[in-house]
Design a protein around this motif. Structure first.
Motif, PDB file in Angstrom:
ATOM      1  N   VAL A  92       0.807  -1.217   0.000  1.00  0.00           N
ATOM      2  CA  VAL A  92       0.000   0.000   0.000  1.00  0.00           C
ATOM      3  C   VAL A  92       0.843   1.270   0.000  1.00  0.00           C
ATOM      4  O   VAL A  92       0.448   2.270  -0.585  1.00  0.00           O
ATOM      5  CB  VAL A  92      -1.017   0.038   1.155  1.00  0.00           C
ATOM      6  CG1 VAL A  92      -2.097  -1.009   0.937  1.00  0.00           C
ATOM      7  CG2 VAL A  92      -0.355  -0.139   2.498  1.00  0.00           C
ATOM      8  N   ASP A  93       1.992   1.231   0.634  1.00  0.00           N
ATOM      9  CA  ASP A  93       2.852   2.417   0.623  1.00  0.00           C
ATOM     10  C   ASP A  93       4.036   2.132  -0.296  1.00  0.00           C
ATOM     11  O   ASP A  93       4.938   1.385   0.063  1.00  0.00           O
ATOM     12  CB  ASP A  93       3.333   2.755   2.043  1.00  0.00           C
ATOM     13  CG  ASP A  93       2.171   3.170   2.939  1.00  0.00           C
ATOM     14  OD1 ASP A  93       1.575   4.223   2.668  1.00  0.00           O
ATOM     15  OD2 ASP A  93       1.858   2.423   3.886  1.00  0.00           O
TER      16      ASP A  93
ATOM     17  N   LEU B 105      -0.603   4.252 -13.929  1.00  0.00           N
ATOM     18  CA  LEU B 105      -1.946   4.769 -13.649  1.00  0.00           C
ATOM     19  C   LEU B 105      -1.809   6.127 -12.978  1.00  0.00           C
ATOM     20  O   LEU B 105      -1.039   6.288 -12.035  1.00  0.00           O
ATOM     21  CB  LEU B 105      -2.696   3.797 -12.727  1.00  0.00           C
ATOM     22  CG  LEU B 105      -4.160   4.115 -12.435  1.00  0.00           C
ATOM     23  CD1 LEU B 105      -5.000   4.133 -13.706  1.00  0.00           C
ATOM     24  CD2 LEU B 105      -4.744   3.097 -11.454  1.00  0.00           C
ATOM     25  N   ASN B 106      -2.532   7.102 -13.514  1.00  0.00           N
ATOM     26  CA  ASN B 106      -2.373   8.455 -12.973  1.00  0.00           C
ATOM     27  C   ASN B 106      -3.707   9.195 -12.952  1.00  0.00           C
ATOM     28  O   ASN B 106      -4.692   8.730 -13.513  1.00  0.00           O
ATOM     29  CB  ASN B 106      -1.334   9.224 -13.817  1.00  0.00           C
ATOM     30  CG  ASN B 106      -0.708  10.371 -13.049  1.00  0.00           C
ATOM     31  OD1 ASN B 106      -1.038  10.621 -11.889  1.00  0.00           O
ATOM     32  ND2 ASN B 106       0.196  11.081 -13.691  1.00  0.00           N
ATOM     33  N   ASN B 107      -3.698  10.374 -12.321  1.00  0.00           N
ATOM     34  CA  ASN B 107      -4.920  11.173 -12.244  1.00  0.00           C
ATOM     35  C   ASN B 107      -5.001  12.182 -13.391  1.00  0.00           C
ATOM     36  O   ASN B 107      -5.663  13.212 -13.276  1.00  0.00           O
ATOM     37  CB  ASN B 107      -5.009  11.888 -10.892  1.00  0.00           C
ATOM     38  CG  ASN B 107      -3.929  12.933 -10.710  1.00  0.00           C
ATOM     39  OD1 ASN B 107      -2.787  12.714 -11.128  1.00  0.00           O
ATOM     40  ND2 ASN B 107      -4.255  14.064 -10.119  1.00  0.00           N
TER      41      ASN B 107
ATOM     42  N   GLY C 245       0.011  13.824 -11.310  1.00  0.00           N
ATOM     43  CA  GLY C 245       0.556  12.716 -10.547  1.00  0.00           C
ATOM     44  C   GLY C 245       0.971  13.088  -9.140  1.00  0.00           C
ATOM     45  O   GLY C 245       1.239  14.258  -8.850  1.00  0.00           O
ATOM     46  N   ASN C 246       0.997  12.085  -8.269  1.00  0.00           N
ATOM     47  CA  ASN C 246       1.551  12.323  -6.935  1.00  0.00           C
ATOM     48  C   ASN C 246       3.077  12.159  -7.022  1.00  0.00           C
ATOM     49  O   ASN C 246       3.621  11.817  -8.067  1.00  0.00           O
ATOM     50  CB  ASN C 246       0.894  11.412  -5.889  1.00  0.00           C
ATOM     51  CG  ASN C 246       1.042   9.939  -6.208  1.00  0.00           C
ATOM     52  OD1 ASN C 246       1.974   9.540  -6.908  1.00  0.00           O
ATOM     53  ND2 ASN C 246       0.139   9.119  -5.707  1.00  0.00           N
ATOM     54  N   GLU C 247       3.750  12.419  -5.929  1.00  0.00           N
ATOM     55  CA  GLU C 247       5.223  12.429  -5.945  1.00  0.00           C
ATOM     56  C   GLU C 247       5.807  11.113  -6.467  1.00  0.00           C
ATOM     57  O   GLU C 247       6.715  11.098  -7.295  1.00  0.00           O
ATOM     58  CB  GLU C 247       5.766  12.708  -4.538  1.00  0.00           C
ATOM     59  CG  GLU C 247       5.445  14.099  -3.994  1.00  0.00           C
ATOM     60  CD  GLU C 247       5.868  15.218  -4.937  1.00  0.00           C
ATOM     61  OE1 GLU C 247       6.918  15.072  -5.591  1.00  0.00           O
ATOM     62  OE2 GLU C 247       5.128  16.221  -5.047  1.00  0.00           O
TER      63      GLU C 247
ATOM     64  N   VAL D 186       4.454   8.744  -8.345  1.00  0.00           N
ATOM     65  CA  VAL D 186       4.180   8.457  -9.756  1.00  0.00           C
ATOM     66  C   VAL D 186       5.065   9.317 -10.652  1.00  0.00           C
ATOM     67  O   VAL D 186       5.622   8.830 -11.646  1.00  0.00           O
ATOM     68  CB  VAL D 186       2.673   8.655 -10.065  1.00  0.00           C
ATOM     69  CG1 VAL D 186       2.416   8.649 -11.563  1.00  0.00           C
ATOM     70  CG2 VAL D 186       1.854   7.557  -9.391  1.00  0.00           C
TER      71      VAL D 186
ATOM     72  N   GLU E 262      -5.245   7.105 -17.489  1.00  0.00           N
ATOM     73  CA  GLU E 262      -6.189   7.443 -16.429  1.00  0.00           C
ATOM     74  C   GLU E 262      -7.066   6.228 -16.135  1.00  0.00           C
ATOM     75  O   GLU E 262      -7.005   5.226 -16.841  1.00  0.00           O
ATOM     76  CB  GLU E 262      -7.037   8.635 -16.860  1.00  0.00           C
ATOM     77  CG  GLU E 262      -6.187   9.870 -17.114  1.00  0.00           C
ATOM     78  CD  GLU E 262      -7.027  11.098 -17.427  1.00  0.00           C
ATOM     79  OE1 GLU E 262      -7.794  11.516 -16.556  1.00  0.00           O
ATOM     80  OE2 GLU E 262      -6.907  11.623 -18.545  1.00  0.00           O
TER      81      GLU E 262
ATOM     82  N   GLY F  40      -0.484  -0.577  -4.439  1.00  0.00           N
ATOM     83  CA  GLY F  40      -1.496  -1.547  -4.066  1.00  0.00           C
ATOM     84  C   GLY F  40      -2.778  -0.931  -3.531  1.00  0.00           C
ATOM     85  O   GLY F  40      -3.853  -1.520  -3.637  1.00  0.00           O
ATOM     86  N   PHE F  41      -2.674   0.258  -2.981  1.00  0.00           N
ATOM     87  CA  PHE F  41      -3.869   0.942  -2.476  1.00  0.00           C
ATOM     88  C   PHE F  41      -4.766   1.332  -3.647  1.00  0.00           C
ATOM     89  O   PHE F  41      -5.950   0.998  -3.699  1.00  0.00           O
ATOM     90  CB  PHE F  41      -3.451   2.187  -1.675  1.00  0.00           C
ATOM     91  CG  PHE F  41      -4.583   2.835  -0.936  1.00  0.00           C
ATOM     92  CD1 PHE F  41      -4.804   2.553   0.403  1.00  0.00           C
ATOM     93  CD2 PHE F  41      -5.426   3.732  -1.565  1.00  0.00           C
ATOM     94  CE1 PHE F  41      -5.853   3.153   1.096  1.00  0.00           C
ATOM     95  CE2 PHE F  41      -6.476   4.330  -0.893  1.00  0.00           C
ATOM     96  CZ  PHE F  41      -6.687   4.041   0.446  1.00  0.00           C
ATOM     97  N   VAL F  42      -4.173   2.040  -4.598  1.00  0.00           N
ATOM     98  CA  VAL F  42      -4.919   2.523  -5.761  1.00  0.00           C
ATOM     99  C   VAL F  42      -5.420   1.340  -6.597  1.00  0.00           C
ATOM    100  O   VAL F  42      -6.562   1.326  -7.062  1.00  0.00           O
ATOM    101  CB  VAL F  42      -4.024   3.449  -6.617  1.00  0.00           C
ATOM    102  CG1 VAL F  42      -4.704   3.815  -7.920  1.00  0.00           C
ATOM    103  CG2 VAL F  42      -3.655   4.690  -5.828  1.00  0.00           C
TER     104      VAL F  42
END
Lengths: 349, 349
Positions: free
Chosen positions: B158-159, B190-192, B199-201, B203, B223, B239-241
């Motif tokens: 997850v992290d 996979l991104n927003n 993206g987050n840091e 990604v 996406e 794993g969270f996403v």
């Protein structure tokens, strides 16, 4: 009378959609008046095309000479286009001449401009995007027509701390109790499992904070499939996960709708079957019609800003106007401000 | 001959499903033999019930006296149940007596036990869960029957750091080129959003690393809706996403299937329509039948372990056995080890 400013030039279709949507919203709600903001000439062409519906005495035009492009950088739009239809719509809210504004324009630019012009509510860090999704009590499929789950953040904040998630929970709770009349909205954290040991660091830490805030009706974790099972009224997640969940939903729904269409058109016989199946298929289409769910709100600002989908239809844009009306009537920004103030006083006290 | 050990006691239905699934897999694939691991008496009851299909000369029973419960803590299962059907199945892989194993048991316990018994491939940090989802070229709906997208991680990690995401990309690429015969699988993150600034840091940092690894065919961001548009062969996420994306998919598909059922049964006339619509509805059911997609693999271990869905049907469990067969034939763990070795040498060199 509630006054709503519309960015008439925003979105994929600009005033071709926004002007007729304004008329539709005026006929749906007799307690609103609308200011169409944008290039006067372009707007007047659409007004003429629409004839002169009886509601037009509640409609006015406010000229703005510039338009923010859908792919324009938020920073450039903010610095370079001070007379854009988007910026001027937000200015009208700031000046108190409108109670809320709606735009189908570039999300990043709208967010940056709204934040710059309206400012954040003291104590809050960044705006969050919230959106009401359809959800359903599985034992009563018709419940999809009324049930809603508000999910936030949906993309404004990709790197979130537990404190950010807590802010989202507070804002979501205030919004839902205001616009849905639910006294103690059920707040859940989106997680990768329902057991206590599940979750990434931020979610586990947020669960602690939410449990300790007795102003919230925190009910624990929900998993991705829980979004669509009416398990909560508000679902909190970071903007990265929220965006993925929303886009996955769109992707799966689109895939299934294409498959349905294909399986009812693969032969002449199938096409005939589709005719008899039409009432059932139309029900389904209505239940899943995303235009009934248009209108995402930016929470945390000192004013009401609603973002319509960029490719929204006339009816969908009118739905976003209704959302803005409701938040303006309920004065959601003031309610959030009060709640945050109370929380801050508690923390200090 | 490929030998596959089955945890006959795992999952919601244990050997009631696993034994007939073994026969189904034996009749689907004539190059496998199966070892049923679990309580001999319980297994023999099911074997007797199944009659004596001709394939049974490729089937044997290996007794194991304990069963890991579906809600049991992974740590307790690992320390306390050394003769569980799950543990013994994995031991058979470790000892070289089986080429792969399949279990529908408790995911956490299976992961912990597999990692403890088989060990990680040197240079890799943690196992990842990968799963082949249906995807579709929208211009050819029938493509859903063949197109697949492999997504990882789906919940084990997850992290994640950018380096973990890079590991997932390498393992996913090896797997897909082995089992799907695609020389240069298209790898996406996979991104927003699809723009570079999104993206987050983690990604954003992973995008840099993937771009610089010329052994990968990295194609950029997708996406959430891109998962179902056949935009990539491998989609990498934490794993969270990944877990949220998978569960959202299940939730939306379930909601729509309930609505379809409801709209074709709300009146006698509608029920009659459903009869004529049956061929079309059955096509749809077949296309979306998740039992055709059962079998998640744990990558990064020195052995092949496939996890079946806990509530898998007989046919679905047989599909998971086929997945294990394919990975064993292609020797996926060895291929991953070679690839990781090459990467490590490059980094040192």
């Amino acid at each position: 009378m509630i006054t709503i400013a519309l960015d008439a030039m925003g979105g994929d279709f600009g005033c071709e959609v926004v002007v007729p949507a304004a008329f539709e919203a005026l006929s749906r709600c007799d307690d609103i008046q609308i200011i169409l903001v944008g290039e006067r000439q372009a707007i007047e062409v659409e007004l003429a095309r629409a004839g002169s519906p009886s509601a037009s005495n509640r409609l006015s035009v406010h000229h703005a000479s510039e338009v923010v492009g859908m792919d324009e950088s938020p920073a450039l739009a903010l610095r370079g286009k001070k007379d854009s239809s988007m910026r001027v719509s937000i200015n009208l809210v700031k000046a108190g001449r409108a109670h809320a504004c709606v735009s189908a324009g570039n999300t990043g630019a709208l967010m940056a401009t709204a934040r710059f012009v309206l400012k954040m509510i003291p104590g809050l860090d960044r705006p969050a995007i919230v959106y009401a999704l359809p959800t359903m009590n599985f034992s009563d499929p018709q419940s999809i027509l009324n049930e809603r789950v508000y999910m936030l953040d949906l993309g404004a904040n990709v790197d979130c701390t537990a404190d950010h998630l807590h802010e989202f929970a507070v804002m979501g709770s205030v919004l839902v109790s205001a616009v849905r009349g639910i006294k103690q909205p059920r707040i859940a954290l989106l997680n990768n499992g329902s057991e206590e040991i599940k979750g990434n660091e931020q979610v586990k830490a947020a669960a602690q904070i939410l449990s300790n805030n007795n102003m919230l009706n925190y009910i624990g974790y929900v998993e991705g499939d829980g979004i669509y099972k009416a398990q909560a009224d508000v679902i909190v997640c970071d903007g990265f996960v929220g965006n993925v969940a929303l886009k996955v939903t769109e992707g799966v729904a689109k895939l299934i709708s294409i498959l349905i269409k294909d399986s009812f058109s693969s032969s002449m016989f199938r096409k005939l079957c589709a005719v008899t199946a039409m009432p059932a298929l139309n029900d389904l289409k209505h239940q899943l019609d995303m235009s009934r769910y248009n209108g995402a709100s930016f929470l945390g600002l000192k004013g009401t800003v609603v973002k319509s989908h960029g490719s929204a239809s006339i009816s969908a844009f009118a739905t976003a106007i209704e959302e803005a009306r409701l938040e303006a009537i309920e004065n959601v920004p003031d309610r959030i401000q009060q709640q945050v103030q109370t929380l801050l006083e508690k923390q200090e006290g």
